[in-house]
Design a protein around this motif. Structure first.
Motif, PDB file in Angstrom:
ATOM      1  N   ILE A  21      34.123  33.454  14.733  1.00 54.29           N
ATOM      2  CA  ILE A  21      34.191  32.721  13.475  1.00 54.29           C
ATOM      3  C   ILE A  21      33.365  33.514  12.474  1.00 54.29           C
ATOM      4  O   ILE A  21      32.188  33.790  12.702  1.00 54.29           O
ATOM      5  CB  ILE A  21      33.649  31.285  13.630  1.00 54.29           C
ATOM      6  CG1 ILE A  21      34.498  30.528  14.657  1.00 54.29           C
ATOM      7  CG2 ILE A  21      33.647  30.569  12.289  1.00 54.29           C
ATOM      8  CD1 ILE A  21      33.985  29.149  14.996  1.00 54.29           C
ATOM      9  N   VAL A  22      34.021  33.905  11.363  1.00 58.16           N
ATOM     10  CA  VAL A  22      33.399  34.764  10.362  1.00 58.16           C
ATOM     11  C   VAL A  22      33.223  33.969   9.069  1.00 58.16           C
ATOM     12  O   VAL A  22      34.143  33.267   8.634  1.00 58.16           O
ATOM     13  CB  VAL A  22      34.275  36.015  10.116  1.00 58.16           C
ATOM     14  CG1 VAL A  22      33.615  36.950   9.117  1.00 58.16           C
ATOM     15  CG2 VAL A  22      34.533  36.752  11.423  1.00 58.16           C
ATOM     16  N   ARG A  23      32.038  34.088   8.458  1.00 53.95           N
ATOM     17  CA  ARG A  23      31.720  33.335   7.238  1.00 53.95           C
ATOM     18  C   ARG A  23      32.690  33.685   6.108  1.00 53.95           C
ATOM     19  O   ARG A  23      32.869  34.840   5.755  1.00 53.95           O
ATOM     20  CB  ARG A  23      30.293  33.639   6.795  1.00 53.95           C
ATOM     21  CG  ARG A  23      29.809  32.785   5.639  1.00 53.95           C
ATOM     22  CD  ARG A  23      28.372  33.092   5.232  1.00 53.95           C
ATOM     23  NE  ARG A  23      27.435  33.182   6.329  1.00 53.95           N
ATOM     24  CZ  ARG A  23      26.875  32.141   6.954  1.00 53.95           C
ATOM     25  NH1 ARG A  23      27.194  30.926   6.610  1.00 53.95           N
ATOM     26  NH2 ARG A  23      26.008  32.335   7.924  1.00 53.95           N
ATOM     27  N   GLY A  24      33.362  32.650   5.555  1.00 51.40           N
ATOM     28  CA  GLY A  24      34.246  32.824   4.402  1.00 51.40           C
ATOM     29  C   GLY A  24      35.617  33.390   4.710  1.00 51.40           C
ATOM     30  O   GLY A  24      36.379  33.690   3.796  1.00 51.40           O
ATOM     31  N   VAL A  25      35.952  33.557   5.989  1.00 52.02           N
ATOM     32  CA  VAL A  25      37.241  34.134   6.384  1.00 52.02           C
ATOM     33  C   VAL A  25      38.048  33.080   7.129  1.00 52.02           C
ATOM     34  O   VAL A  25      37.500  32.319   7.921  1.00 52.02           O
ATOM     35  CB  VAL A  25      37.022  35.382   7.276  1.00 52.02           C
ATOM     36  CG1 VAL A  25      38.323  35.909   7.830  1.00 52.02           C
ATOM     37  CG2 VAL A  25      36.309  36.454   6.491  1.00 52.02           C
ATOM     38  N   ALA A  26      39.353  33.041   6.897  1.00 59.86           N
ATOM     39  CA  ALA A  26      40.271  32.091   7.553  1.00 59.86           C
ATOM     40  C   ALA A  26      39.826  30.654   7.302  1.00 59.86           C
ATOM     41  O   ALA A  26      39.717  29.854   8.216  1.00 59.86           O
ATOM     42  CB  ALA A  26      40.387  32.377   9.047  1.00 59.86           C
ATOM     43  N   VAL A  27      39.584  30.332   6.038  1.00 59.97           N
ATOM     44  CA  VAL A  27      39.139  28.991   5.671  1.00 59.97           C
ATOM     45  C   VAL A  27      40.343  28.051   5.698  1.00 59.97           C
ATOM     46  O   VAL A  27      41.378  28.339   5.103  1.00 59.97           O
ATOM     47  CB  VAL A  27      38.475  28.985   4.277  1.00 59.97           C
ATOM     48  CG1 VAL A  27      38.079  27.585   3.866  1.00 59.97           C
ATOM     49  CG2 VAL A  27      37.268  29.893   4.275  1.00 59.97           C
ATOM     50  N   VAL A  28      40.214  26.929   6.424  1.00 59.19           N
ATOM     51  CA  VAL A  28      41.269  25.937   6.527  1.00 59.19           C
ATOM     52  C   VAL A  28      40.741  24.593   6.040  1.00 59.19           C
ATOM     53  O   VAL A  28      39.535  24.355   6.019  1.00 59.19           O
ATOM     54  CB  VAL A  28      41.786  25.800   7.984  1.00 59.19           C
ATOM     55  CG1 VAL A  28      42.467  27.063   8.431  1.00 59.19           C
ATOM     56  CG2 VAL A  28      40.674  25.433   8.936  1.00 59.19           C
TER      57      VAL A  28
END
Length: 104
Positions: free
Chosen positions: A37-44
């Motif tokens: 889980i990466v901060r600010g990436v693949a936000v749902v």
């Protein structure tokens, strides 16, 4: 399943998907699933019910897990996305940048 070379707190660059090219920090590593889980990436957006802990319900934005093969570790010394090698130093396994040879 292959061992992950990415840990919580590492700086990574996204290699594919809508957030390709983004550099950010790993919030959580999920080795059993092979995801990070990466901060600010693949936000749902997720519908959240009100609970005792959070009285306010509604639509919440949060980061989704992405496959570890879609990120590359960013070397702290050269600042480039790189593959990772391993060396044994004083009986401990350390990660090595394949581009500049720096140990981290």
């Amino acid at each position: 399943m292959a061992k992950m070379n990415v840990k919580k707190g590492d700086q990574v660059e996204v290699l594919s998907g809508k957030d390709k090219g983004t550099q950010s920090e790993v919030i959580a590593a999920l080795p059993a699933e092979g995801k990070v889980i990466v901060r600010g990436v693949a936000v749902v957006k997720k519908a959240q019910r009100p609970t005792q802990a959070s009285q306010q319900g509604g639509i919440v934005e949060k980061e989704a897990a992405i496959d570890v093969s879609n990120v590359a570790l960013v070397c702290p010394s050269c600042g480039k996305a790189t593959r990772v090698g391993h060396d044994v130093e004083d009986g401990k396994k350390v990660r090595v940048c394949k581009k500049c040879g720096a140990k981290f």
